[in-house]
Design a protein around this motif. Structure first.
Motif, short mmCIF file in Angstrom:
data_model
loop_
_atom_site.label_atom_id
_atom_site.label_comp_id
_atom_site.label_asym_id
_atom_site.label_seq_id
_atom_site.Cartn_x
_atom_site.Cartn_y
_atom_site.Cartn_z
N GLU A 1 82.10 47.17 36.82
CA GLU A 1 82.75 48.27 36.10
C GLU A 1 81.71 49.17 35.44
O GLU A 1 81.78 50.41 35.53
CB GLU A 1 83.73 47.73 35.07
N LEU A 2 80.72 48.56 34.78
CA LEU A 2 79.69 49.36 34.12
C LEU A 2 78.81 50.07 35.14
O LEU A 2 78.39 51.22 34.93
CB LEU A 2 78.84 48.48 33.21
N LEU A 3 78.52 49.40 36.25
CA LEU A 3 77.73 50.04 37.30
C LEU A 3 78.48 51.23 37.88
O LEU A 3 77.89 52.29 38.13
CB LEU A 3 77.40 49.03 38.41
N TYR A 4 79.78 51.09 38.05
CA TYR A 4 80.58 52.18 38.60
C TYR A 4 80.58 53.38 37.67
O TYR A 4 80.38 54.53 38.11
CB TYR A 4 82.01 51.71 38.86
N VAL A 5 80.79 53.13 36.38
CA VAL A 5 80.80 54.24 35.41
C VAL A 5 79.42 54.91 35.38
O VAL A 5 79.32 56.14 35.30
CB VAL A 5 81.22 53.74 34.02
N SER A 6 78.37 54.11 35.45
CA SER A 6 77.01 54.68 35.49
C SER A 6 76.87 55.61 36.69
O SER A 6 76.32 56.71 36.58
CB SER A 6 75.97 53.57 35.57
N ALA A 7 77.35 55.16 37.83
CA ALA A 7 77.24 55.97 39.04
C ALA A 7 78.07 57.25 38.92
O ALA A 7 77.63 58.33 39.33
CB ALA A 7 77.71 55.16 40.26
N MET A 8 79.26 57.15 38.36
CA MET A 8 80.12 58.32 38.25
C MET A 8 79.55 59.39 37.33
O MET A 8 79.73 60.59 37.55
CB MET A 8 81.51 57.91 37.74
#
Length: 212
Positions: free
Chosen positions: A56-63
């Motif tokens: 989840e944190l990796l996804y938000v970072s990517a977004m």
């Protein structure tokens, strides 16, 4: 969107859905596809290297990693990486994430264009940069499974990515050229903006208010 791509599951959380909606509404297809590919490539690299990440944190970072190239988040004139990092931190804190989680995402975004450093840091920070490097310059592409790469690009096509991505950088940075000092972003303005002259550390030392 597809829930699982190249064996990587997209986290099914409210924050992930809202981060996706934010980027879709503000950035358009180019950065949305790029950012999703960053998550997927970063996840594959992390898996291959045995690096643990919070998806989840990796996804938000990517977004949010390129969100600072869009409308500035704050009135401060700062590097686009910091603008995106500040935006992501506020996004997470407003949704009840703990401060340490917001700090991890802030660092992942703030450092994603810094050579050499983020790859030696924590999982989400390293994986974000690995994903960015793979999608932007092909770093580590030869170490990924070709079938998985094809599946990712089929779901999130590159189109005329090289040309259009660089143009997004030009548009996002040309009105704040001073923020590119000491970064790879200066390369873009030097190439595309007539009259731009990158700052020099030598000049700054020589012009410092010291007698010698």
């Amino acid at each position: 969107m597809t829930d699982t791509i190249a064996g990587i599951e997209i986290p099914d959380t409210r924050a992930v859905a809202e981060a996706t909606d934010f980027l879709r509404d503000t950035a358009g297809p180019l950065l949305l596809h790029h950012s999703r590919r960053v998550f997927l490539f970063g996840s594959l690299h992390a898996r291959a290297r045995g690096i643990e990440t919070d998806p989840e944190l990796l996804y938000v970072s990517a977004m949010f990693h390129d969100a600072g190239l869009l409308t500035p988040f704050s009135d401060a004139e700062q590097r686009f990486e910091l603008d995106g990092a500040d935006h992501a931190r506020s996004f997470l804190l407003e949704r009840g994430f703990p401060e340490h989680a917001a700090e991890v995402v802030w660092l992942a975004i703030a450092l994603h264009t810094t050579p050499g450093v983020p790859g030696r840091m924590g999982g989400e920070i390293a994986a974000t940069t690995f994903g960015v490097l793979t999608d932007a310059i092909g770093w580590g592409l030869d170490r990924l499974d070709g079938g998985q790469v094809e599946e990712i690009v089929a779901v999130h096509p590159r189109g005329d990515f090289k040309k259009e991505f660089l143009q997004v950088f030009v548009e996002g940075l040309k009105n704040r050229p001073g923020t590119t000092y000491g970064t790879v972003n200066a390369d873009v303005l030097e190439h595309f903006v007539p009259g731009f002259r990158r700052g020099s550390m030598v000049r700054r030392v020589m012009d410092a208010p010291w007698p010698q």
